[in-house]
Each structure stands twice: as C-alpha cells, then as structure tokens.
Write an enzyme that holds these catalytic residues in place. Sequence first.
Site, short mmCIF file in Angstrom:
data_model
loop_
_atom_site.label_atom_id
_atom_site.label_comp_id
_atom_site.label_asym_id
_atom_site.label_seq_id
_atom_site.Cartn_x
_atom_site.Cartn_y
_atom_site.Cartn_z
N HIS A 131 27.68 20.18 -25.76
CA HIS A 131 28.02 18.95 -25.03
C HIS A 131 29.51 18.88 -24.73
CE1 HIS A 131 27.69 14.88 -23.63
NE2 HIS A 131 28.53 14.46 -24.55
N LYS A 193 29.87 6.43 -14.78
CA LYS A 193 28.90 5.60 -15.48
C LYS A 193 29.54 4.91 -16.67
CE LYS A 193 26.69 8.34 -18.97
NZ LYS A 193 25.77 9.37 -19.40
N THR A 224 16.63 10.31 -22.84
CA THR A 224 15.66 9.30 -22.41
C THR A 224 15.46 9.31 -20.90
OG1 THR A 224 17.36 7.61 -22.04
CG2 THR A 224 16.43 7.79 -24.27
N GLY A 226 17.58 7.94 -18.94
CA GLY A 226 18.27 6.75 -18.44
C GLY A 226 19.44 7.09 -17.52
N THR A 227 20.25 8.05 -17.92
CA THR A 227 21.41 8.44 -17.10
C THR A 227 20.96 8.90 -15.72
OG1 THR A 227 22.61 9.11 -19.08
CG2 THR A 227 23.37 10.06 -17.01
C1 R5P Z 1 26.02 12.08 -21.81
O1 R5P Z 1 27.24 12.16 -21.93
C2 R5P Z 1 25.15 13.27 -21.64
O2 R5P Z 1 25.77 14.29 -20.92
C3 R5P Z 1 23.84 12.90 -20.97
O3 R5P Z 1 24.11 12.39 -19.68
C4 R5P Z 1 23.09 11.84 -21.72
O4 R5P Z 1 23.24 12.00 -23.08
C5 R5P Z 1 21.62 11.89 -21.36
O5 R5P Z 1 20.96 10.92 -22.14
P1 R5P Z 1 19.87 9.99 -21.46
O6 R5P Z 1 18.87 10.88 -20.77
O7 R5P Z 1 19.25 9.21 -22.61
O8 R5P Z 1 20.57 9.07 -20.51
#
Ligand code: R5P
Length: 310
Positions: A131, A193, A224, A226-227
């Site tokens: 990450h 975001k 999830t 969501g992003t």
């Molecule tokens: C955030 O910094 C990560 O790169 C992903 O965008 C995020 O963790 C994805 O999580 P979710 O699918 O729950 O939004």
Amino acid sequence: MHHEFIVFAGTANPALAQAVARELGVRLGDCSVERFPDGEISVRLLESVRGKQVFVVQPTSPPVNDNLVELLAFADVCRRSSAGQLTAVVPYFGYARADKRNRRREPITASMVAGLMQTAGVDHVVAVDLHTEQIEGFFAIPVDTLSAVPILCSDLRDRLPRDVVVVSPDAGRVRLATEYAQRLDAELAVLHKRRDSGSETTVTHLVGEVDGRPCLIVDDMISTGGTLVQSVHALRDAGARDLYVSATHGLLLGNARERLAAAGVREVLLSDTVPCGPCREPPVRVASIARLLAAAIARFAVDGSIHDLA
Ligand code: R5P
C-alpha cells in the site's frame, strides 16, 4: 550459490501457492494446518527443513488476524526446526493501511506486524504492490516488493478502448495511476477523496478531462468497494462513459460485488494475490502473479537479482 529450497502453502491462498509450485516445477512442502475449536491455529511441518531455504506463501488477507498468526506460527516452527532461511511470501500485506498515525492515540499497526514477523523468525519478506513503500522501513530485514501492474497492464492493453483515461481514485494513488497511464499510453485524471470512516468516503475534486471518455479506475486494493463506487459516481457526474476497474488486491468484502455492479462498472480486473471467487456481475477477470512469484523464488534460491522483475 544454489540453496536447497522448499515452498510451503499457508491456508490463505493455497491455489496461488500451488500455481507457484507448478511454475517452479516443485511439489509443495508437506505440512498440516489445523484450527482448534477455540480458534487457535496449529501448524506442523511433516518434512525436514534443516538448513534449507524455506518459502511460505501466505497473504495476510481476511481473516487477517488468523492468517497473520498462521504465518507467525510457520516462522516459529521453521526457526525451531533449524531452517536455513525463512522467506515470508506475503502477496497481500494486511494492516498496510495502518502505516501512520492519523490522529493522536492511534497505533501504527503495520509497524507492529513487521516487528511480530521478525520476532517470530522471518528473515526476508516478499510483498506485492505494498500500500505504501515506507512499510519496508518498519523492517530491519530485507523486503523485496514486486508489482502486479505490468501483468495487469498487459491484460488490459488490447481490451480497453483507445481513448481510455486512467483515473486515480485519490491523491495517494497518483503514482500507481501514472504507471498504468504510461504503460497503457493513456491520459490521466485524479480524484481527491475524503475518508469519512473505515468504509465511507466522499469525492471532493476531479482534475483531468473525462467528459465522453471511457475511464479505467486503478487502485492497489478493493476492500468494501466504497472508494470505487464514489469514484464511479463522480466520474459519471463529469460525463465519463464506460467505466473499468483494475486493482492488485481484490478483497471484495461483504456486498462489494453488488455495489460495483449497481454502480454500472463494466469489468473488474484483479490479480490473484488473494483468493477471489467467481462473479458474473460485474465480470471479474483475474490475471495471475504465480509466474512472477515463481521467478522471484527461483532467483532467491541462487542468490540472483530480481532487478528486472520488480
Ligand atoms: C486507500 O487508500 C486504498 O488505496 C483503497 O482505495 C481503499 O482502501 C479501498 O477500500 P474500499 O474498497 O473499502 O473503499
């Protein structure tokens, strides 16, 4: 120098470990992993590892804590069984997002996990699309990071419309999106975001031209969804048409698939760092990193460089 090596599969992604062994032309090491009724994990090696270079393939994907403790148990048993060297092949590194303190009185859990791995006996870590790169700094042992992006891009190259725009879902993924855009010879757009909670985000800005254009949203992981759903809505509001998604780690937790389908995502491309069940809506394609991991292991076994793989 050539070291005798052996590859074990943890229970987090046995299909990937099997595919890696197939690529290497070796059988997986014999071991047993049991879960007791109280939730405890028991690992036993059923063959000698004395003096050998051991690789354990175990992403710390959900259930994150169980898979992590299983990896730690593998490390402990390898140390106690006089393995020559233990490499933890952790294609997905759980807790990677807990890499800094966002507020006071918060832990840096990624750093704690790195400490646990070393204490348990891990000598070397191999990760895929971490990450954040600074996680390497939490370790005092070598960490080699590989990237699934070249593999994902070669799959995408002939499947995407020519005028596709690569979109970063937040400021943290701009570097990743730039790499996709360069490899796909595409334009770049960036969303900004705001994270409201662990599962809620709001898109506040868009930089780039997406009106009337197909878009590929790229991320390191889908948890999830969501992003991505927020990103899809923001891009549609800005006039984007067909929307595609590519990510290295497809956790797809809860109703993530349904959320992506409801948002109208045309296709999702993932790597197989974590197991991903079948999905018809939206169609999920999987590009395997098995050959990449096998190539890296083959190089480590002869103390070779992975410079051209990473
Ligand atoms: C955030 O910094 C990560 O790169 C992903 O965008 C995020 O963790 C994805 O999580 P979710 O699918 O729950 O939004």
